[in-house]
Enzyme design. Structure first.
Site, PDB file in Angstrom:
ATOM      1  N   ARG A  38     -14.285  61.685  68.827  1.00 41.67           N
ATOM      2  CA  ARG A  38     -13.863  60.376  69.326  1.00 41.67           C
ATOM      3  C   ARG A  38     -15.037  59.453  69.602  1.00 41.67           C
ATOM      4  O   ARG A  38     -14.946  58.236  69.365  1.00 41.67           O
ATOM      5  CB  ARG A  38     -13.023  60.560  70.590  1.00 41.67           C
ATOM      6  N   HIS A  42     -15.461  55.586  68.428  1.00 43.66           N
ATOM      7  CA  HIS A  42     -15.688  54.478  69.361  1.00 43.66           C
ATOM      8  C   HIS A  42     -17.027  53.793  69.130  1.00 43.66           C
ATOM      9  O   HIS A  42     -17.216  52.651  69.524  1.00 43.66           O
ATOM     10  CB  HIS A  42     -15.559  54.953  70.809  1.00 43.66           C
ATOM     11  N   ASP A  43     -17.960  54.486  68.507  1.00 41.64           N
ATOM     12  CA  ASP A  43     -19.193  53.805  68.092  1.00 41.64           C
ATOM     13  C   ASP A  43     -18.925  52.921  66.875  1.00 41.64           C
ATOM     14  O   ASP A  43     -19.184  51.717  66.894  1.00 41.64           O
ATOM     15  CB  ASP A  43     -20.289  54.835  67.778  1.00 41.64           C
ATOM     16  N   GLY A  48     -20.115  48.484  64.307  1.00 46.50           N
ATOM     17  CA  GLY A  48     -20.595  49.480  63.358  1.00 46.50           C
ATOM     18  C   GLY A  48     -21.194  50.711  64.024  1.00 46.50           C
ATOM     19  O   GLY A  48     -21.324  50.800  65.245  1.00 46.50           O
ATOM     20  N   ASP A  50     -23.828  52.366  65.197  1.00 46.08           N
ATOM     21  CA  ASP A  50     -25.194  52.012  65.573  1.00 46.08           C
ATOM     22  C   ASP A  50     -25.600  52.614  66.908  1.00 46.08           C
ATOM     23  O   ASP A  50     -26.586  52.184  67.520  1.00 46.08           O
ATOM     24  CB  ASP A  50     -25.349  50.481  65.628  1.00 46.08           C
ATOM     25  N   ASN A  70     -13.039  53.292  77.051  1.00 46.21           N
ATOM     26  CA  ASN A  70     -14.081  54.297  77.327  1.00 46.21           C
ATOM     27  C   ASN A  70     -14.109  54.769  78.779  1.00 46.21           C
ATOM     28  O   ASN A  70     -14.419  55.933  79.049  1.00 46.21           O
ATOM     29  CB  ASN A  70     -15.461  53.728  76.977  1.00 46.21           C
ATOM     30  N   PRO A 139      -8.555  49.993  69.151  1.00 43.25           N
ATOM     31  CA  PRO A 139      -7.136  49.717  69.380  1.00 43.25           C
ATOM     32  C   PRO A 139      -6.599  50.447  70.607  1.00 43.25           C
ATOM     33  O   PRO A 139      -6.917  51.610  70.823  1.00 43.25           O
ATOM     34  CB  PRO A 139      -6.447  50.220  68.106  1.00 43.25           C
ATOM     35  N   HIS A 169      -6.043  63.227  66.192  1.00 40.43           N
ATOM     36  CA  HIS A 169      -5.254  63.552  67.389  1.00 40.43           C
ATOM     37  C   HIS A 169      -4.587  64.921  67.266  1.00 40.43           C
ATOM     38  O   HIS A 169      -3.777  65.286  68.100  1.00 40.43           O
ATOM     39  CB  HIS A 169      -4.238  62.450  67.676  1.00 40.43           C
ATOM     40  N   ASP A 216      -1.817  66.974  70.562  1.00 39.96           N
ATOM     41  CA  ASP A 216      -1.020  67.835  69.671  1.00 39.96           C
ATOM     42  C   ASP A 216      -0.469  68.968  70.525  1.00 39.96           C
ATOM     43  O   ASP A 216      -1.224  69.823  70.966  1.00 39.96           O
ATOM     44  CB  ASP A 216      -1.914  68.365  68.539  1.00 39.96           C
ATOM     45  N   ASP A 224      -5.829  70.936  62.443  1.00 36.81           N
ATOM     46  CA  ASP A 224      -4.846  71.305  61.422  1.00 36.81           C
ATOM     47  C   ASP A 224      -3.878  70.134  61.249  1.00 36.81           C
ATOM     48  O   ASP A 224      -4.127  69.057  61.775  1.00 36.81           O
ATOM     49  CB  ASP A 224      -4.105  72.581  61.866  1.00 36.81           C
TER      50      ASP A 224
HETATM   51  C1  HEM Z   1      -5.093  54.503  65.509  1.00 37.27           C
HETATM   52  C2  HEM Z   1      -5.605  54.059  66.605  1.00 37.27           C
HETATM   53  C3  HEM Z   1      -5.990  54.949  67.756  1.00 37.27           C
HETATM   54  C4  HEM Z   1      -5.581  54.805  69.037  1.00 37.27           C
HETATM   55  C5  HEM Z   1      -4.658  53.736  69.578  1.00 37.27           C
HETATM   56  C6  HEM Z   1      -6.166  55.890  69.790  1.00 37.27           C
HETATM   57  C7  HEM Z   1      -6.009  56.070  71.153  1.00 37.27           C
HETATM   58  C8  HEM Z   1      -6.430  57.176  71.845  1.00 37.27           C
HETATM   59  C9  HEM Z   1      -6.161  57.421  73.229  1.00 37.27           C
HETATM   60  C10 HEM Z   1      -5.416  56.465  74.160  1.00 37.27           C
HETATM   61  C11 HEM Z   1      -6.681  58.625  73.552  1.00 37.27           C
HETATM   62  C12 HEM Z   1      -6.622  59.304  74.902  1.00 37.27           C
HETATM   63  C13 HEM Z   1      -7.684  58.698  75.808  1.00 37.27           C
HETATM   64  C14 HEM Z   1      -7.453  59.018  77.264  1.00 37.27           C
HETATM   65  O1  HEM Z   1      -6.302  58.999  77.704  1.00 37.27           O
HETATM   66  O2  HEM Z   1      -8.458  59.265  77.975  1.00 37.27           O
HETATM   67  C15 HEM Z   1      -7.297  59.149  72.364  1.00 37.27           C
HETATM   68  C16 HEM Z   1      -7.932  60.362  72.290  1.00 37.27           C
HETATM   69  C17 HEM Z   1      -8.582  60.810  71.154  1.00 37.27           C
HETATM   70  N1  HEM Z   1      -8.775  60.100  69.989  1.00 37.27           N
HETATM   71 FE1  HEM Z   1      -7.808  58.425  69.459  1.00 37.27          FE
HETATM   72  N2  HEM Z   1      -6.915  56.662  68.963  1.00 37.27           N
HETATM   73  C18 HEM Z   1      -6.845  56.129  67.701  1.00 37.27           C
HETATM   74  C19 HEM Z   1      -7.503  56.579  66.587  1.00 37.27           C
HETATM   75  C20 HEM Z   1      -8.412  57.613  66.586  1.00 37.27           C
HETATM   76  C21 HEM Z   1      -9.329  57.905  65.516  1.00 37.27           C
HETATM   77  C22 HEM Z   1      -9.443  57.080  64.234  1.00 37.27           C
HETATM   78  C23 HEM Z   1     -10.035  58.999  65.884  1.00 37.27           C
HETATM   79  C24 HEM Z   1     -11.137  59.732  65.162  1.00 37.27           C
HETATM   80  C25 HEM Z   1     -11.483  59.549  63.911  1.00 37.27           C
HETATM   81  C26 HEM Z   1      -9.546  59.403  67.191  1.00 37.27           C
HETATM   82  C27 HEM Z   1      -9.955  60.516  67.891  1.00 37.27           C
HETATM   83  C28 HEM Z   1      -9.499  60.874  69.138  1.00 37.27           C
HETATM   84  C29 HEM Z   1      -9.741  62.168  69.742  1.00 37.27           C
HETATM   85  C30 HEM Z   1     -10.447  63.339  69.087  1.00 37.27           C
HETATM   86  C31 HEM Z   1      -9.186  62.122  71.028  1.00 37.27           C
HETATM   87  C32 HEM Z   1      -9.242  63.215  72.103  1.00 37.27           C
HETATM   88  C33 HEM Z   1     -10.546  63.069  72.883  1.00 37.27           C
HETATM   89  C34 HEM Z   1     -10.786  64.063  73.991  1.00 37.27           C
HETATM   90  O3  HEM Z   1     -10.004  64.981  74.206  1.00 37.27           O
HETATM   91  O4  HEM Z   1     -11.815  63.907  74.673  1.00 37.27           O
HETATM   92  N3  HEM Z   1      -8.598  58.522  67.596  1.00 37.27           N
HETATM   93  N4  HEM Z   1      -7.134  58.243  71.337  1.00 37.27           N
HETATM   94 CA   LIG Z   2      -3.963  70.818  66.076  1.00 34.64          CA
HETATM   95 CA   LIG Z   3     -21.314  50.715  67.647  1.00 38.51          CA
END
Ligand code: HEM
Ligand SMILES: [Ca+2]
Ligand SMILES: [Ca+2]
Length: 296
Positions: A38, A42-43, A48, A50, A70, A139, A169, A216, A224
């Site tokens: 993640r 977020h970077d 970009g 960076d 963040n 987003p 996710h 998940d 997976d």
């Molecule tokens: C499509 C738009 C996306 C939205 C709206 C979104 C939103 C979120 C949110 C709200 C969380 C939970 C944060 C929290 O409650 O503290 C999360 C967790 C996460 N997101 Fe996304 N996300 C998106 C796309 C992505 C993408 C593109 C990636 C990676 C390529 C990603 C990787 C992750 C991962 C791995 C977690 C779990 C992090 C952890 O357990 O520390 N997400 N995301």
């Molecule tokens: Ca899984």
């Molecule tokens: Ca950046």
């Protein structure tokens, strides 16, 4: 201009220096793999790839760590610090923090059972960060499908990239505050799943906000395709997750990924490489930070 062999002369042991640090962090806590993936996202989505997300706030500098997506949420910065110190020992002053994020995201994916790929390198580190770009660029989980598609498209990522990359996710956790509205107010959610999630996420704002649930529900520490199977069953945790399978244009992509892991994996790899190509600093732009938390 990025290249998979960028450090082959200047830091030949880069990958074997980074991987064990990632491995031991994940051994200590499996979720850390998700957190590192993640961080890379977020970077890259904010001016970009960076390394901007890594900069600490100071009295005279505001970074991105307090941006809404963040704050109380982005994690793994200590692991990036450990990697950076191991890399500085091996190859002082050579490897950027932005590239470390890219390699750590790949290694995390592989360690949790996901696909591997060759990481393109040669990014340099920003001497700037942007709180407002972080607030506007990443987003929120309240996004609808059109908003998700247009945000990804604006960065050169396709609708397919959106679905594949959000397949991240399949690992990690979210806070109650990120999914409360969905589990109490929405109807495109499996009833017993909503009940289960409500039990650890109270309805009232401000209570239990930081309680965690897996993104998940089946295999939160394995990379997976179960995330997509959950979406077919209306068991997406975030509003934005279920938007990917809610009668719209991405339903067919979700179905494809839920049918077999291999298409998901190859599209995920392609997406990660494309995301890693978003506006890198190269050549003499930026710098190679000595400490990922501050500019030199
Ligand atoms: C499509 C738009 C996306 C939205 C709206 C979104 C939103 C979120 C949110 C709200 C969380 C939970 C944060 C929290 O409650 O503290 C999360 C967790 C996460 N997101 Fe996304 N996300 C998106 C796309 C992505 C993408 C593109 C990636 C990676 C390529 C990603 C990787 C992750 C991962 C791995 C977690 C779990 C992090 C952890 O357990 O520390 N997400 N995301
Ligand atoms: Ca899984
Ligand atoms: Ca950046």
């Amino acid at each position: 201009q990025l290249s998979t062999s960028f450090y082959s002369k200047s830091c030949p042991n880069l990958f074997s220096t980074i991987k064990p640090v990632v491995q031991s962090a994940i051994n200590k806590e499996k979720r850390m793999g998700a957190s590192l993936v993640r961080l890379f996202f977020h970077d890259c989505f904010v001016n970009g790839c960076d390394g901007s997300v890594l900069l600490d706030d100071t009295s005279s500098f505001t970074g991105e760590k307090t941006a809404l997506p963040n704050r109380n949420s982005a994690r793994g910065f200590e692991v990036i610090d450990s990697i950076k110190s191991a890399v500085e020992k091996a190859c002082p002053g050579v490897v950027s923090c932005a590239d470390i994020l890219a390699v750590a995201a790949r290694d995390s994916t592989v360690i949790l059972g996901g696909p591997t790929w060759n990481v393109k390198l040669g990014r340099r580190d920003a001497r700037t960060a942007s709180l407002s770009a972080a607030n506007n660029g990443i987003p929120p989980p309240t996004s609808n499908l059109n908003q998700l598609i247009s945000r990804f498209n604006a960065l050169g990522l396709s609708t397919r990239d959106l679905v594949a990359l959000t397949g991240s996710h399949t690992i990690g956790q979210a806070r109650c505050t990120s999914f409360r509205a969905r589990i109490y107010n929405e109807t495109n959610i499996d009833n017993s799943f909503a009940q289960t999630r409500r039990s650890n996420c109270p309805r009232t704002n401000g209570t239990g906000d930081n309680n965690l649930a897996p993104l998940d529900l089946q295999t939160p520490t394995s990379f997976d395709n179960n995330y997509f199977k959950n979406l077919l069953n209306q068991k997406g945790l975030l509003h934005s997750d279920q938007q990917l399978f809610n009668g719209g244009s991405t339903d067919s992509i979700v179905r494809t990924y839920s049918n077999g892991q291999s298409t998901f994996f190859s599209d995920f790899v392609a997406g990660m490489i494309k995301m890693g190509d978003i506006s890198p600093l190269t050549g003499s732009q930026g710098e190679i930070r000595k400490n990922c938390r501050r500019m030199n």
